[in-house]
Enzyme design. Structure first.
Site, PDB file in Angstrom:
ATOM      1  N   HIS A   1       0.878  -1.182   0.000  1.00  0.00           N
ATOM      2  CA  HIS A   1       0.000   0.000   0.000  1.00  0.00           C
ATOM      3  C   HIS A   1       0.912   1.228   0.000  1.00  0.00           C
ATOM      4  O   HIS A   1       1.584   1.485   1.004  1.00  0.00           O
ATOM      5  CB  HIS A   1      -0.858   0.032   1.263  1.00  0.00           C
TER       6      HIS A   1
ATOM      7  N   ASN B   1      -6.737   0.838  -2.110  1.00  0.00           N
ATOM      8  CA  ASN B   1      -7.482   1.518  -1.032  1.00  0.00           C
ATOM      9  C   ASN B   1      -6.862   2.867  -0.710  1.00  0.00           C
ATOM     10  O   ASN B   1      -6.534   3.176   0.433  1.00  0.00           O
ATOM     11  CB  ASN B   1      -7.582   0.634   0.221  1.00  0.00           C
TER      12      ASN B   1
ATOM     13  N   LYS C   1      -8.879  -6.254  -6.593  1.00  0.00           N
ATOM     14  CA  LYS C   1      -8.813  -6.405  -5.143  1.00  0.00           C
ATOM     15  C   LYS C   1     -10.211  -6.260  -4.566  1.00  0.00           C
ATOM     16  O   LYS C   1     -10.912  -5.282  -4.838  1.00  0.00           O
ATOM     17  CB  LYS C   1      -7.897  -5.326  -4.539  1.00  0.00           C
TER      18      LYS C   1
ATOM     19  N   HIS D   1      -9.243  -9.595   0.540  1.00  0.00           N
ATOM     20  CA  HIS D   1      -9.091  -9.384   1.982  1.00  0.00           C
ATOM     21  C   HIS D   1     -10.265 -10.118   2.626  1.00  0.00           C
ATOM     22  O   HIS D   1     -11.399  -9.657   2.554  1.00  0.00           O
ATOM     23  CB  HIS D   1      -9.124  -7.894   2.323  1.00  0.00           C
TER      24      HIS D   1
ATOM     25  N   ASP E   1       2.289  -7.066   2.651  1.00  0.00           N
ATOM     26  CA  ASP E   1       1.201  -6.178   3.081  1.00  0.00           C
ATOM     27  C   ASP E   1       1.775  -4.904   3.696  1.00  0.00           C
ATOM     28  O   ASP E   1       1.346  -4.453   4.757  1.00  0.00           O
ATOM     29  CB  ASP E   1       0.245  -6.876   4.061  1.00  0.00           C
TER      30      ASP E   1
HETATM   31  O1  DOR Z   1      -3.795  -3.975   8.469  1.00  0.00           O
HETATM   32  C1  DOR Z   1      -4.085  -3.679   7.326  1.00  0.00           C
HETATM   33  N1  DOR Z   1      -3.774  -2.462   6.829  1.00  0.00           N
HETATM   34  N2  DOR Z   1      -4.727  -4.558   6.570  1.00  0.00           N
HETATM   35  C2  DOR Z   1      -5.221  -4.206   5.363  1.00  0.00           C
HETATM   36  O2  DOR Z   1      -5.798  -5.034   4.705  1.00  0.00           O
HETATM   37  C3  DOR Z   1      -5.124  -2.822   4.880  1.00  0.00           C
HETATM   38  C4  DOR Z   1      -3.932  -2.190   5.442  1.00  0.00           C
HETATM   39  C5  DOR Z   1      -3.860  -0.703   5.191  1.00  0.00           C
HETATM   40  O3  DOR Z   1      -4.054  -0.280   4.039  1.00  0.00           O
HETATM   41  O4  DOR Z   1      -3.570   0.050   6.119  1.00  0.00           O
END
Ligand code: DOR
Length: 435
Positions: free
Chosen positions: A60, A92, A145, A177, A301
């Site tokens: 991310h 996201n 996703k 997810h 992640d």
């Molecule tokens: O802990 C998480 N943080 N899980 C996720 O699926 C999204 C991620 C985030 O974008 O901060």
């Protein structure tokens, strides 16, 4: 005249380490033999192992929206420092990457700003099926996703009929997810203010396995490809190991390295993520999956959040931790400690991502393939320190810990982008191409 020769290394070719030179021209591997030709540049890989470029299939990078925390440039720097030559970046963001215009915006933002190669996920919503049906030949799109349970950001497709529509309308891999939103909502009251240990009580095993069962049922019925992200429970390991084929799954390095309650006692909300880090019995079962080649990928992640936000009282603290820079040292240390073999790690980070997602010309050291390499020193010990974290968030859950085995050079499209921890040259990453 070659552009680059990698000499004297042990190169990972056809599941073996081979003492051979690699000749590179115009970003491609053109020679795999002992080379006497002239070259503009030489890399001496004596005592080092040359792997195919490692791909982190879940990061991310927060752009657009939260560029105070990370952006495509800073995230890609963290990637190449960590030996990662390519990333799959998540949708996201704010706004989310869930229509063609936002997708094109991300490609434009990435151009000439990313040090590693890249692909972006297209976010699923309950109503964007017409967009999902047009992704087949979209440049730089690794897949769809789907957030079945809510996490950071506002992407969510939790009703069974909407999840079905997403699968029906795409031929790409749908990466999920997998937490059951209804169970999460029912159990939200179990969170205790200031007690991060209740994160795993709220987001319990049942919320994970219930969602994973539903996803597998739908994907199998429609004969589509589902990739379950960051699997955390023994129940899911046992279930998913019975459903190989079009169903694949990921485990993260943090779920293979940290467990509850120890991690929450040491790290507090810095260990908070979704789905949560669980107790040792789950950790052991995740390792059982790795040993038996049940999981298909390891993804970091990488989910950076600023310290000011992580320092908020639980549950106001956000979920997620950075990892793109540390995935290799953490996993190579596990290789050195005998928990998995180097061949398995190469499958998880190079070969399987290439095969599952259909990336063209990557994942293997082969003639005419792209010249992406992760060069590692399997004996070198490093200490991970917050001050050396390239991500804008400036911290790691592994701060102060020592790891044996580390990347020492990252070569992207034939250009050395990292050597001995220093970034070199300009950002020249390219969008990955998919079959
Ligand atoms: O802990 C998480 N943080 N899980 C996720 O699926 C999204 C991620 C985030 O974008 O901060």
């Amino acid at each position: 005249m070659l552009d680059l020769i990698i000499k004297n290394g042990q190169c990972y070719i056809d599941n073996k380490l081979v003492n051979i030179d690699l000749g590179i021209k115009e970003g491609k591997i053109v020679e795999i033999e002992n080379i006497n030709q002239q070259s503009k540049e030489k890399f001496d890989a004596s005592n080092l192992i040359v792997l195919p470029g490692c791909i982190d299939t879940q990061v991310h990078f927060r752009e657009p929206g939260s560029t105070d925390t990370e952006d495509l440039n800073s995230g890609s720097k963290a990637a190449v420092i960590g030996g990662i030559t390519g990333v799959f970046e998540m949708p996201n963001t704010n706004p989310p990457t869930a229509n063609k215009e936002e997708f094109q915006k991300k490609l434009d933002l990435a151009k000439d700003r990313m040090f590693c190669n890249y692909a972006f996920y297209f976010g699923a919503t309950p109503s964007n099926q017409s967009e999902l049906s047009k992704l087949k030949n979209l440049e730089g799109c690794c897949g769809v996703k789907l957030f079945a349970g809510s996490s950071t950001g506002n992407l969510l497709v939790h009703k069974e009929e909407d999840i079905e529509k997403v699968f029906e309308h795409t031929s790409k891999v749908v990466s999920v997810h997998s937490e059951d939103e209804d169970i999460l909502n029912q159990r939200k009251k179990l969170r205790e203010n200031g007690n991060v240990l209740t994160h795993q009580v709220w987001r319990n095993e049942e919320s994970a396995i219930s969602s994973t069962r539903r996803i597998v049922k739908i994907a199998k019925r429609l004969n589509k490809k589902a990739h379950i992200l960051h699997v955390t429970t023994k129940e899911e390991v046992d279930f998913l190991s019975q459903h190989k084929g079009n169903i694949t799954f990921e485990i993260t390095p943090q779920h293979l390295t940290l467990y509850s309650p120890d991690c929450y006692q040491r790290l507090g909300t810095y260990a908070q993520m979704n789905p949560p880090i669980r107790d040792k019995s789950h950790y052991d079962r995740l390792w059982y999956a790795v040993r038996n080649n049940y999981n298909d990928t390891i993804g970091s992640d990488h989910a950076p959040h600023l310290k000011v936000n992580k320092d908020k009282e639980y549950p106001n603290s956000p979920s997620g931790m950075p990892g793109v820079q540390t995935i290799l040292p953490v996993m190579l240390n596990h290789v050195n400690e005998g928990r998995l073999k180097l061949e398995q790690l190469v499958k998880l980070l190079c070969e399987n991502p290439t095969n599952i997602f259909g990336i063209q010309n990557k994942g293997f050291i082969k003639k005419d393939f792209d010249a992406d390499f992760t060069i590692i020193d399997l004996k070198k010990v490093i200490e991970i320190k917050n001050e050396n974290i390239e991500s804008k968030c400036g911290w790691s859950p592994f701060n102060g810990e020592k790891f044996k085995g580390t990347p020492v050079a990252t070569i992207v499209n034939g250009e050395i982008k990292m050597k001995n921890g220093k970034i070199l040259g300009e950002p020249s990453g390219k969008p990955m191409v998919f079959k």
